[in-house]
Motif scaffolding. Structure first.
Motif, PDB file in Angstrom:
ATOM      1  N   GLY A 141       0.773  -1.232   0.000  1.00 49.64           N
ATOM      2  CA  GLY A 141       0.000   0.000   0.000  1.00 49.64           C
ATOM      3  C   GLY A 141       0.802   1.278   0.000  1.00 49.64           C
ATOM      4  O   GLY A 141       0.361   2.287   0.573  1.00 49.64           O
ATOM      5  N   ALA A 142       1.962   1.302  -0.633  1.00 45.85           N
ATOM      6  CA  ALA A 142       2.778   2.508  -0.664  1.00 45.85           C
ATOM      7  C   ALA A 142       2.085   3.613  -1.446  1.00 45.85           C
ATOM      8  O   ALA A 142       1.372   3.379  -2.424  1.00 45.85           O
ATOM      9  N   LYS A 143       2.307   4.849  -0.997  1.00 51.34           N
ATOM     10  CA  LYS A 143       1.817   6.023  -1.710  1.00 51.34           C
ATOM     11  C   LYS A 143       2.702   6.340  -2.913  1.00 51.34           C
ATOM     12  O   LYS A 143       2.230   6.820  -3.945  1.00 51.34           O
ATOM     13  N   ALA A 144       4.000   6.084  -2.767  1.00 49.68           N
ATOM     14  CA  ALA A 144       4.944   6.267  -3.869  1.00 49.68           C
ATOM     15  C   ALA A 144       6.091   5.292  -3.688  1.00 49.68           C
ATOM     16  O   ALA A 144       6.550   5.061  -2.563  1.00 49.68           O
ATOM     17  N   VAL A 145       6.560   4.716  -4.791  1.00 46.81           N
ATOM     18  CA  VAL A 145       7.679   3.768  -4.778  1.00 46.81           C
ATOM     19  C   VAL A 145       8.641   4.147  -5.893  1.00 46.81           C
ATOM     20  O   VAL A 145       8.254   4.173  -7.070  1.00 46.81           O
ATOM     21  N   PHE A 146       9.875   4.429  -5.534  1.00 47.93           N
ATOM     22  CA  PHE A 146      10.919   4.731  -6.505  1.00 47.93           C
ATOM     23  C   PHE A 146      11.990   3.646  -6.389  1.00 47.93           C
ATOM     24  O   PHE A 146      12.565   3.446  -5.318  1.00 47.93           O
ATOM     25  N   ASP A 147      12.246   2.937  -7.476  1.00 48.57           N
ATOM     26  CA  ASP A 147      13.146   1.792  -7.452  1.00 48.57           C
ATOM     27  C   ASP A 147      14.010   1.844  -8.702  1.00 48.57           C
ATOM     28  O   ASP A 147      13.498   1.734  -9.830  1.00 48.57           O
ATOM     29  N   ALA A 148      15.325   2.020  -8.513  1.00 49.57           N
ATOM     30  CA  ALA A 148      16.230   2.196  -9.651  1.00 49.57           C
ATOM     31  C   ALA A 148      16.315   0.960 -10.529  1.00 49.57           C
ATOM     32  O   ALA A 148      16.709   1.061 -11.698  1.00 49.57           O
ATOM     33  N   ARG A 149      15.936  -0.201 -10.014  1.00 46.28           N
ATOM     34  CA  ARG A 149      15.981  -1.422 -10.823  1.00 46.28           C
ATOM     35  C   ARG A 149      15.043  -1.352 -12.022  1.00 46.28           C
ATOM     36  O   ARG A 149      15.235  -2.087 -12.998  1.00 46.28           O
ATOM     37  N   PHE A 150      14.039  -0.490 -11.957  1.00 39.96           N
ATOM     38  CA  PHE A 150      13.034  -0.446 -13.007  1.00 39.96           C
ATOM     39  C   PHE A 150      13.183   0.774 -13.911  1.00 39.96           C
ATOM     40  O   PHE A 150      12.293   1.058 -14.713  1.00 39.96           O
ATOM     41  N   ILE A 151      14.289   1.488 -13.794  1.00 42.75           N
ATOM     42  CA  ILE A 151      14.591   2.547 -14.752  1.00 42.75           C
ATOM     43  C   ILE A 151      15.095   1.890 -16.027  1.00 42.75           C
ATOM     44  O   ILE A 151      16.020   1.071 -15.986  1.00 42.75           O
ATOM     45  N   SER A 152      14.499   2.207 -17.146  1.00 43.11           N
ATOM     46  CA  SER A 152      14.853   1.533 -18.398  1.00 43.11           C
ATOM     47  C   SER A 152      15.313   2.531 -19.449  1.00 43.11           C
ATOM     48  O   SER A 152      15.043   3.733 -19.364  1.00 43.11           O
ATOM     49  N   GLY A 153      16.028   2.010 -20.436  1.00 42.26           N
ATOM     50  CA  GLY A 153      16.429   2.811 -21.585  1.00 42.26           C
ATOM     51  C   GLY A 153      17.626   3.706 -21.359  1.00 42.26           C
ATOM     52  O   GLY A 153      17.930   4.543 -22.224  1.00 42.26           O
ATOM     53  N   LEU A 154      18.308   3.577 -20.223  1.00 41.81           N
ATOM     54  CA  LEU A 154      19.458   4.419 -19.926  1.00 41.81           C
ATOM     55  C   LEU A 154      20.722   3.581 -19.781  1.00 41.81           C
ATOM     56  O   LEU A 154      20.675   2.425 -19.337  1.00 41.81           O
ATOM     57  N   SER A 155      21.856   4.183 -20.113  1.00 42.78           N
ATOM     58  CA  SER A 155      23.164   3.565 -19.926  1.00 42.78           C
ATOM     59  C   SER A 155      23.837   4.164 -18.703  1.00 42.78           C
ATOM     60  O   SER A 155      23.393   5.188 -18.165  1.00 42.78           O
ATOM     61  N   ASN A 156      24.915   3.553 -18.276  1.00 39.90           N
ATOM     62  CA  ASN A 156      25.644   4.031 -17.108  1.00 39.90           C
ATOM     63  C   ASN A 156      26.072   5.490 -17.284  1.00 39.90           C
ATOM     64  O   ASN A 156      26.676   5.856 -18.288  1.00 39.90           O
TER      65      ASN A 156
END
Length: 242
Positions: A14-29
């Protein structure tokens, strides 16, 4: 959270907001991040329109997982108002400084300090969860809870919850401490920041380091569920957690 959930997925609880870097897509290091999408389903995305202020995406930082990285000078995200009553953040600081903030909310209440800080709060490098009061214009010390010091460049899980009168937080699932106060809380009615805080409505206290995940809840969570979140995060990011 589902009973058999092991890896970190705070959206199940039941989170109000969830930020998780594992699900950032389309970017390189090293690429700059324009939007860190909220995975809770509430569309509370964190964004940065100014290209000079964008945190960067880093691959394979901790336990094979990516992170969002902040330079400690001007990089941060802006998000909608999320007045967290429970939070969990997985991070690695890269600073010997103090008052470096992972998450902060602006308040239009009178006084200098804004509504909420999650930060490295003092010279002994103890994380702090600070909920400002209408009478705390000197830095909110009355709402500070501090814990075991963390090492620079060492990954950590920091968790906290608060009611109107009590704040409790944990470092890697241990060293539980609480603080009870009587002053009225400030109203969180402005935007929030990831990687910085607010003071007199100005963005300050920029974080040098990495944030892997941040989950924010608008309810005060019970301790057993908090422990399950901590252990799930520890499994996902390959950290020790009591």
């Amino acid at each position: 959270m589902r009973a058999r959930q092991r890896h970190f997925n705070p959206g199940h609880s039941g989170a109000k907001a969830v930020f998780d870097a594992r699900f950032i897509s389309g970017l390189s290091n090293g690429d700059a991040i324009t939007t860190w999408s909220d995975r809770s389903g509430n569309a509370n995305d964190a964004t940065q329109s100014n290209s000079s202020f964008r945190p960067t995406f880093q691959t394979n930082v901790q336990g094979g997982n990516p992170s969002t990285r902040y330079n400690g000078t001007n990089q941060r995200f802006t998000a909608p108002t999320i007045d967290a009553k429970t939070f969990i953040v997985v991070f690695t600081p890269n600073t010997t400084g103090v008052n470096k903030t992972f998450y902060g909310i602006q308040s239009n209440s009178s006084g200098a300090l804004d509504a909420l800080y999650i930060q490295i709060g003092d010279p002994t490098r103890k994380p702090a969860f600070i909920r400002a009061t209408t009478s705390a214009v000197d830095g909110g010390a009355n709402f500070r809870t501090v814990h075991t010091a963390i090492s620079n460049n060492a990954p950590c899980i920091f968790t906290g919850k608060r009611s109107d009168t009590t704040m409790t937080s944990w470092v890697v699932g241990a060293d539980e401490q609480s603080k009870t106060v009587s002053d009225s809380l400030k109203t969180a009615d402005g935007p929030s920041a990831i990687g910085a805080g607010y003071y007199n409505s100005s963005i300050v206290d920029f974080l040098p380091g990495d944030i892997f995940a941040l989950a924010l809840y608008d309810t005060e969570m019970e301790k057993p569920l908090i422990k399950r979140l901590e252990h799930s995060a520890a499994i996902t990011f390959k950290l020790a957690c009591s």
